[in-house]
Design a protein around this motif. Structure first.
Motif, PDB file in Angstrom:
ATOM      1  N   ALA A 176       0.810  -1.215   0.000  1.00  0.00           N
ATOM      2  CA  ALA A 176       0.000   0.000   0.000  1.00  0.00           C
ATOM      3  C   ALA A 176       0.847   1.271   0.000  1.00  0.00           C
ATOM      4  O   ALA A 176       0.527   2.232  -0.706  1.00  0.00           O
ATOM      5  CB  ALA A 176      -0.946  -0.003   1.193  1.00  0.00           C
ATOM      6  N   THR A 177       1.922   1.280   0.758  1.00  0.00           N
ATOM      7  CA  THR A 177       2.770   2.475   0.817  1.00  0.00           C
ATOM      8  C   THR A 177       3.374   2.770  -0.546  1.00  0.00           C
ATOM      9  O   THR A 177       3.373   3.919  -1.010  1.00  0.00           O
ATOM     10  CB  THR A 177       3.874   2.307   1.877  1.00  0.00           C
ATOM     11  OG1 THR A 177       3.256   2.060   3.137  1.00  0.00           O
ATOM     12  CG2 THR A 177       4.746   3.541   1.965  1.00  0.00           C
ATOM     13  N   ALA A 178       3.862   1.736  -1.216  1.00  0.00           N
ATOM     14  CA  ALA A 178       4.454   1.920  -2.550  1.00  0.00           C
ATOM     15  C   ALA A 178       3.416   2.453  -3.534  1.00  0.00           C
ATOM     16  O   ALA A 178       3.712   3.352  -4.335  1.00  0.00           O
ATOM     17  CB  ALA A 178       5.032   0.599  -3.051  1.00  0.00           C
ATOM     18  N   VAL A 179       2.196   1.945  -3.473  1.00  0.00           N
ATOM     19  CA  VAL A 179       1.159   2.402  -4.401  1.00  0.00           C
ATOM     20  C   VAL A 179       0.742   3.833  -4.084  1.00  0.00           C
ATOM     21  O   VAL A 179       0.563   4.649  -4.987  1.00  0.00           O
ATOM     22  CB  VAL A 179      -0.046   1.434  -4.394  1.00  0.00           C
ATOM     23  CG1 VAL A 179      -1.186   1.974  -5.254  1.00  0.00           C
ATOM     24  CG2 VAL A 179       0.375   0.041  -4.882  1.00  0.00           C
ATOM     25  N   ARG A 180       0.634   4.169  -2.801  1.00  0.00           N
ATOM     26  CA  ARG A 180       0.296   5.560  -2.454  1.00  0.00           C
ATOM     27  C   ARG A 180       1.383   6.522  -2.936  1.00  0.00           C
ATOM     28  O   ARG A 180       1.078   7.615  -3.427  1.00  0.00           O
ATOM     29  CB  ARG A 180       0.067   5.708  -0.947  1.00  0.00           C
ATOM     30  CG  ARG A 180      -1.273   5.146  -0.482  1.00  0.00           C
ATOM     31  CD  ARG A 180      -1.638   5.584   0.935  1.00  0.00           C
ATOM     32  NE  ARG A 180      -0.617   5.242   1.916  1.00  0.00           N
ATOM     33  CZ  ARG A 180      -0.604   4.127   2.635  1.00  0.00           C
ATOM     34  NH1 ARG A 180      -1.548   3.216   2.474  1.00  0.00           N
ATOM     35  NH2 ARG A 180       0.346   3.906   3.521  1.00  0.00           N
ATOM     36  N   CYS A 182       0.943   7.104  -6.540  1.00  0.00           N
ATOM     37  CA  CYS A 182      -0.191   8.005  -6.768  1.00  0.00           C
ATOM     38  C   CYS A 182       0.194   9.463  -6.526  1.00  0.00           C
ATOM     39  O   CYS A 182      -0.274  10.362  -7.233  1.00  0.00           O
ATOM     40  CB  CYS A 182      -1.365   7.609  -5.880  1.00  0.00           C
ATOM     41  SG  CYS A 182      -2.112   6.026  -6.318  1.00  0.00           S
ATOM     42  N   GLN A 183       1.050   9.708  -5.529  1.00  0.00           N
ATOM     43  CA  GLN A 183       1.518  11.072  -5.272  1.00  0.00           C
ATOM     44  C   GLN A 183       2.390  11.570  -6.418  1.00  0.00           C
ATOM     45  O   GLN A 183       2.315  12.733  -6.805  1.00  0.00           O
ATOM     46  CB  GLN A 183       2.304  11.130  -3.970  1.00  0.00           C
ATOM     47  CG  GLN A 183       1.444  11.034  -2.743  1.00  0.00           C
ATOM     48  CD  GLN A 183       2.263  11.034  -1.456  1.00  0.00           C
ATOM     49  OE1 GLN A 183       3.485  10.918  -1.463  1.00  0.00           O
ATOM     50  NE2 GLN A 183       1.571  11.142  -0.325  1.00  0.00           N
ATOM     51  N   GLU A 184       3.221  10.685  -6.955  1.00  0.00           N
ATOM     52  CA  GLU A 184       4.110  11.056  -8.057  1.00  0.00           C
ATOM     53  C   GLU A 184       3.369  11.220  -9.371  1.00  0.00           C
ATOM     54  O   GLU A 184       3.810  11.969 -10.236  1.00  0.00           O
ATOM     55  CB  GLU A 184       5.201   9.987  -8.217  1.00  0.00           C
ATOM     56  CG  GLU A 184       6.160   9.923  -7.057  1.00  0.00           C
ATOM     57  CD  GLU A 184       7.041   8.675  -7.095  1.00  0.00           C
ATOM     58  OE1 GLU A 184       6.926   7.869  -8.039  1.00  0.00           O
ATOM     59  OE2 GLU A 184       7.846   8.516  -6.164  1.00  0.00           O
TER      60      GLU A 184
END
Length: 154
Positions: free
Chosen positions: A105-109, A112-114
């Motif tokens: 989840a952290t990697a996907v979030r 999404c920010q990038e």
């Protein structure tokens, strides 16, 4: 009861975003009876089922957990990773052997920010999944508690 299919990632995300997301996917095998997460636990992962079934359940004090929904092929398991405070709202258990794509989840979030366009389509997809599940839960509640059911059966 007539239901519409749950929005699958394959149909919901444009190819470029789907391919980018799949680059961080990890193929996993989950044995039958494995708890994927508990209600209130930290939502640090989510899955897309390839094969098998997962039941979403809710803790009921003094009783067995109540099964809320059964998820199958191409369905999203876990949406709480996207929304603060990132805690699971339900529990989940593999009721058959499951093969799935697992996402950090952290990697996907961070992705999404990038890439706000990716974040937008992922949020839209998860929102569509949530809306579908709320409609399904409403129909089940009407069938259980309303005097004449949901009216969806002819």
């Amino acid at each position: 009861m007539v239901t519409t299919p749950t929005p699958s990632m394959l149909r919901a995300l444009p190819a470029e975003h789907r391919h980018r997301l799949m680059r961080v996917a990890r193929e996993v095998t989950i044995p039958q009876g494995t708890r994927l997460f508990e209600e209130g636990g930290r939502a640090d992962r989510f899955w897309i089922i390839r094969t098998g079934t997962v039941e979403l359940d809710m803790h009921v004090p003094g009783r067995r957990a109540a099964v809320i929904e059964t998820l199958r092929h191409n369905e999203l398991v876990g949406w709480s990773w996207l929304f603060a405070p990132h805690a699971y709202h339900l529990g989940a258990e593999a009721t058959t052997p499951v093969r799935a794509y697992e996402f950090d989840a952290t990697a996907v979030r961070l992705m999404c920010q990038e890439d706000p366009a990716l974040g937008h389509v992922l949020a839209q997809w998860v929102g569509d999944v949530l809306a579908h599940r709320l409609r399904s839960a409403r129909i089940r509640l009407l069938d259980l508690y309303a005097p004449y059911g949901s009216g969806s059966c002819v």
